[in-house]
Design a protein around this motif. Structure first.
Motif, PDB file in Angstrom:
ATOM      1  N   TYR A 154       0.774  -0.954   0.036  1.00 57.63           N
ATOM      2  CA  TYR A 154       0.119   0.298  -0.150  1.00 57.63           C
ATOM      3  C   TYR A 154       0.811   1.619  -0.107  1.00 57.63           C
ATOM      4  O   TYR A 154       2.054   1.488   0.410  1.00 57.63           O
ATOM      5  CB  TYR A 154      -1.310   0.006   0.929  1.00 57.63           C
ATOM      6  CG  TYR A 154      -0.730  -0.112   2.776  1.00 57.63           C
ATOM      7  CD1 TYR A 154       0.021   1.684   2.893  1.00 57.63           C
ATOM      8  CD2 TYR A 154      -0.454  -0.860   3.779  1.00 57.63           C
ATOM      9  CE1 TYR A 154      -0.095   1.507   4.266  1.00 57.63           C
ATOM     10  CE2 TYR A 154       0.232  -0.185   4.633  1.00 57.63           C
ATOM     11  CZ  TYR A 154       1.019   1.358   5.417  1.00 57.63           C
ATOM     12  OH  TYR A 154       0.962   1.220   6.273  1.00 57.63           O
ATOM     13  N   SER A 155       0.187   2.397  -0.831  1.00 60.49           N
ATOM     14  CA  SER A 155       1.324   3.309  -0.679  1.00 60.49           C
ATOM     15  C   SER A 155       0.476   4.176  -0.099  1.00 60.49           C
ATOM     16  O   SER A 155      -1.344   4.937  -0.412  1.00 60.49           O
ATOM     17  CB  SER A 155       1.435   3.937  -2.462  1.00 60.49           C
ATOM     18  OG  SER A 155       2.006   5.068  -2.703  1.00 60.49           O
ATOM     19  N   LEU A 156       0.609   5.284   0.736  1.00 57.90           N
ATOM     20  CA  LEU A 156       0.083   6.287   1.557  1.00 57.90           C
ATOM     21  C   LEU A 156      -0.101   7.872   0.720  1.00 57.90           C
ATOM     22  O   LEU A 156       0.844   8.243   1.072  1.00 57.90           O
ATOM     23  CB  LEU A 156      -0.452   6.574   2.690  1.00 57.90           C
ATOM     24  CG  LEU A 156      -0.066   5.456   3.709  1.00 57.90           C
ATOM     25  CD1 LEU A 156       0.064   6.839   5.334  1.00 57.90           C
ATOM     26  CD2 LEU A 156      -1.455   5.750   4.111  1.00 57.90           C
ATOM     27  N   GLU A 157      -0.922   8.312  -0.227  1.00 56.29           N
ATOM     28  CA  GLU A 157      -0.926   9.588  -1.387  1.00 56.29           C
ATOM     29  C   GLU A 157      -2.223  10.166  -0.655  1.00 56.29           C
ATOM     30  O   GLU A 157      -2.652  10.439  -1.102  1.00 56.29           O
ATOM     31  CB  GLU A 157      -1.062   8.528  -2.948  1.00 56.29           C
ATOM     32  CG  GLU A 157       0.119   8.140  -3.172  1.00 56.29           C
ATOM     33  CD  GLU A 157       0.026   7.019  -4.795  1.00 56.29           C
ATOM     34  OE1 GLU A 157      -1.128   7.379  -5.009  1.00 56.29           O
ATOM     35  OE2 GLU A 157       0.595   6.262  -4.290  1.00 56.29           O
ATOM     36  N   VAL A 158      -1.856  10.914   0.583  1.00 56.01           N
ATOM     37  CA  VAL A 158      -2.791  11.934   1.087  1.00 56.01           C
ATOM     38  C   VAL A 158      -1.858  13.114   0.611  1.00 56.01           C
ATOM     39  O   VAL A 158      -0.921  13.164   0.522  1.00 56.01           O
ATOM     40  CB  VAL A 158      -2.991  11.258   2.519  1.00 56.01           C
ATOM     41  CG1 VAL A 158      -3.810  10.395   2.894  1.00 56.01           C
ATOM     42  CG2 VAL A 158      -1.954  11.707   3.298  1.00 56.01           C
ATOM     43  N   SER A 159      -3.100  13.716   0.359  1.00 55.39           N
ATOM     44  CA  SER A 159      -3.354  15.748   0.459  1.00 55.39           C
ATOM     45  C   SER A 159      -2.093  16.172   1.490  1.00 55.39           C
ATOM     46  O   SER A 159      -1.258  17.065   1.634  1.00 55.39           O
ATOM     47  CB  SER A 159      -4.106  16.582   0.086  1.00 55.39           C
ATOM     48  OG  SER A 159      -5.666  15.982   0.775  1.00 55.39           O
ATOM     49  N   ASN A 160      -2.938  15.408   3.164  1.00 56.95           N
ATOM     50  CA  ASN A 160      -2.232  16.106   3.924  1.00 56.95           C
ATOM     51  C   ASN A 160      -2.379  15.317   4.539  1.00 56.95           C
ATOM     52  O   ASN A 160      -2.911  13.852   5.316  1.00 56.95           O
ATOM     53  CB  ASN A 160      -3.276  17.107   5.339  1.00 56.95           C
ATOM     54  CG  ASN A 160      -2.644  17.781   6.011  1.00 56.95           C
ATOM     55  OD1 ASN A 160      -2.353  17.611   6.538  1.00 56.95           O
ATOM     56  ND2 ASN A 160      -3.000  19.162   6.255  1.00 56.95           N
ATOM     57  N   VAL A 161      -0.531  15.477   5.730  1.00 59.90           N
ATOM     58  CA  VAL A 161      -0.663  13.642   6.732  1.00 59.90           C
ATOM     59  C   VAL A 161      -1.473  13.751   7.753  1.00 59.90           C
ATOM     60  O   VAL A 161      -2.000  12.576   8.689  1.00 59.90           O
ATOM     61  CB  VAL A 161       1.013  13.883   7.079  1.00 59.90           C
ATOM     62  CG1 VAL A 161       1.261  14.496   7.556  1.00 59.90           C
ATOM     63  CG2 VAL A 161       1.546  12.808   7.534  1.00 59.90           C
ATOM     64  N   TRP A 162      -2.092  14.644   8.264  1.00 55.75           N
ATOM     65  CA  TRP A 162      -2.748  14.806   9.533  1.00 55.75           C
ATOM     66  C   TRP A 162      -3.786  13.637   9.102  1.00 55.75           C
ATOM     67  O   TRP A 162      -5.018  13.788  10.129  1.00 55.75           O
ATOM     68  CB  TRP A 162      -3.272  16.148  10.176  1.00 55.75           C
ATOM     69  CG  TRP A 162      -2.284  16.368  10.888  1.00 55.75           C
ATOM     70  CD1 TRP A 162      -0.887  17.288  10.248  1.00 55.75           C
ATOM     71  CD2 TRP A 162      -1.424  16.004  11.905  1.00 55.75           C
ATOM     72  NE1 TRP A 162      -0.309  17.695  10.924  1.00 55.75           N
ATOM     73  CE2 TRP A 162       0.138  16.674  11.941  1.00 55.75           C
ATOM     74  CE3 TRP A 162      -1.422  15.193  12.485  1.00 55.75           C
ATOM     75  CZ2 TRP A 162       1.006  16.588  12.988  1.00 55.75           C
ATOM     76  CZ3 TRP A 162      -0.070  15.065  13.234  1.00 55.75           C
ATOM     77  CH2 TRP A 162       0.542  15.622  13.932  1.00 55.75           C
ATOM     78  N   LYS A 163      -4.523  13.851   8.028  1.00 53.63           N
ATOM     79  CA  LYS A 163      -5.929  13.079   7.510  1.00 53.63           C
ATOM     80  C   LYS A 163      -5.852  11.679   7.987  1.00 53.63           C
ATOM     81  O   LYS A 163      -6.748  10.795   8.001  1.00 53.63           O
ATOM     82  CB  LYS A 163      -5.991  12.818   5.855  1.00 53.63           C
ATOM     83  CG  LYS A 163      -7.990  12.703   5.360  1.00 53.63           C
ATOM     84  CD  LYS A 163      -7.481  12.544   4.358  1.00 53.63           C
ATOM     85  CE  LYS A 163      -9.022  11.952   4.095  1.00 53.63           C
ATOM     86  NZ  LYS A 163      -9.703  12.458   2.629  1.00 53.63           N
ATOM     87  N   LEU A 164      -4.248  11.156   8.047  1.00 52.99           N
ATOM     88  CA  LEU A 164      -4.511   9.658   8.696  1.00 52.99           C
ATOM     89  C   LEU A 164      -4.997   9.568  10.520  1.00 52.99           C
ATOM     90  O   LEU A 164      -5.212   8.173   9.718  1.00 52.99           O
ATOM     91  CB  LEU A 164      -2.705   9.541   8.907  1.00 52.99           C
ATOM     92  CG  LEU A 164      -1.512   9.630   7.527  1.00 52.99           C
ATOM     93  CD1 LEU A 164      -0.133   9.184   8.021  1.00 52.99           C
ATOM     94  CD2 LEU A 164      -2.203   7.843   7.118  1.00 52.99           C
ATOM     95  N   ALA A 165      -5.080  11.070  11.213  1.00 50.13           N
ATOM     96  CA  ALA A 165      -5.556  10.281  12.099  1.00 50.13           C
ATOM     97  C   ALA A 165      -7.889  10.329  11.959  1.00 50.13           C
ATOM     98  O   ALA A 165      -7.857   8.938  12.819  1.00 50.13           O
ATOM     99  CB  ALA A 165      -6.156  11.636  12.994  1.00 50.13           C
ATOM    100  N   MET A 166      -8.318  10.388  10.552  1.00 48.64           N
ATOM    101  CA  MET A 166      -9.238  10.243  10.303  1.00 48.64           C
ATOM    102  C   MET A 166      -9.268   8.356   9.623  1.00 48.64           C
ATOM    103  O   MET A 166     -10.063   7.378   9.742  1.00 48.64           O
ATOM    104  CB  MET A 166      -9.860  11.382   9.420  1.00 48.64           C
ATOM    105  CG  MET A 166     -10.172  12.091   9.571  1.00 48.64           C
ATOM    106  SD  MET A 166     -10.376  13.697   8.316  1.00 48.64           S
ATOM    107  CE  MET A 166     -11.765  12.442   8.081  1.00 48.64           C
ATOM    108  N   MET A 167      -8.009   7.636   9.802  1.00 43.99           N
ATOM    109  CA  MET A 167      -8.132   6.870   8.264  1.00 43.99           C
ATOM    110  C   MET A 167      -7.579   5.126  10.017  1.00 43.99           C
ATOM    111  O   MET A 167      -7.267   4.092   9.102  1.00 43.99           O
ATOM    112  CB  MET A 167      -6.953   6.927   7.451  1.00 43.99           C
ATOM    113  CG  MET A 167      -7.272   7.739   6.284  1.00 43.99           C
ATOM    114  SD  MET A 167      -5.880   8.160   4.942  1.00 43.99           S
ATOM    115  CE  MET A 167      -5.923   6.616   4.022  1.00 43.99           C
TER     116      MET A 167
END
Length: 296
Positions: free
Chosen positions: A224-237
């Motif tokens: 898997y590759s984490l291609e989020v626009s903002n790293v803090w969106k990881l909190a939602m994931m």
């Protein structure tokens, strides 16, 4: 008539990491349980991970099985030597995360894990490798590698899994995406990502799931590759990572294959099961059924 001879005791080569967080007071109990189960136990201490493979190669002819006491990094460090020896592997989980034990449902209690080895049931599992370095759980580039460098041994011993959270906050506050190329089955994809992870097993990072249907004996690697626009969106994931359903997010690229090649503009460290062992460019491959391990 002559009396029948007693069968030879199974000879266990037990390698013990005295620096493992849970290991300082547990190895004696393990040796006692193995001996009570009819085994002859040879104990070898090591102070650095490279010593594990050397000890296995040096002493394999004197053993019928190998027992590794320590965390995921300890077990991964001995993996290739175990494969070469052809001996079955017993695992006593003495680390912080113990994700391989979690995947294989090996008990966290030392005496129960030892009893499992005595019982003798085994299962053949896959081993992953990156640039020739073995891993059982996951190998990653990006956030997890940065975390491995921040999470020193003292922090792990003092805080355990809480230490991961402390170090993770430090890493996230400084995280920046990087450019990489992922090659799978001859097709190359360009990505901007915070992390690329390649899983061999099921669990990693203290109980996260590599992919919802991942198995350590399916003959495949899961990327898997984490291609989020903002790293803090990881909190939602975060919740989806615990269940392995993160691939449902549009910002997470996933793939399944037996081999992957990953390149970056400049060399980036690769973390395998909690240890930095190599750097990009990185060639990942799976070795199906390479190790026989004791399981419930």
């Amino acid at each position: 008539m002559p009396e029948p001879q007693n069968p030879r005791k199974r000879r266990a080569l037990l390698l013990f990491n005295p620096n493992a967080r849970r290991g300082r007071d547990g190895v004696g109990k393990v040796v006692e349980r193995l001996a009570a189960g009819g085994m002859s136990v040879t104990v070898e201490h090591f102070s650095a991970l490279p010593e594990i493979a050397r000890d296995i190669v040096r002493l394999r002819e004197t053993a019928d099985l190998i027992v590794l006491c320590g965390g995921d990094g300890t077990v991964a460090s001995g993996a290739m030597a175990v494969v070469e020896s052809g001996l079955p592997l017993g695992i006593i989980p003495m680390g912080t995360a113990n994700d391989l034990a979690r995947t294989l449902e090996i008990p966290m209690e030392f005496d129960e894990a030892a009893d499992l080895i005595v019982a003798g049931k085994t299962r053949r599992i896959d081993v992953g490798s990156v640039n020739g370095h073995a891993f059982f759980n996951v190998a990653s580039i990006g956030l997890s590698s940065d975390l491995a460098r921040k999470l020193d041994a003292g922090l792990k011993r003092r805080w355990g899994r809480l230490g991961y959270a402390v170090a993770a906050l430090r890493v996230l506050s400084r995280a920046r995406p990087f450019h990489a190329t992922i090659t799978e089955k001859g097709v190359t994809t360009e990505v901007n990502t915070y992390q690329i992870a390649v899983g061999n097993g099921r669990h990693y990072g203290g109980g996260n799931v590599v992919q919802e249907e991942a198995s350590i004996d399916d003959g495949n690697l899961d990327l898997y590759s984490l291609e989020v626009s903002n790293v803090w969106k990881l909190a939602m994931m975060l919740r989806s990572f615990r269940s392995g359903r993160h691939g449902l997010w549009n910002e997470v690229r996933t793939a399944k294959s037996t081999q992957f090649d990953i390149a970056t503009k400049r060399p980036r460290p690769v973390n395998t099961d909690g240890e930095i062992v190599t750097s990009t460019p990185a060639h990942f491959m799976v070795h199906p059924g390479a190790v026989e391990v004791y399981v419930p």
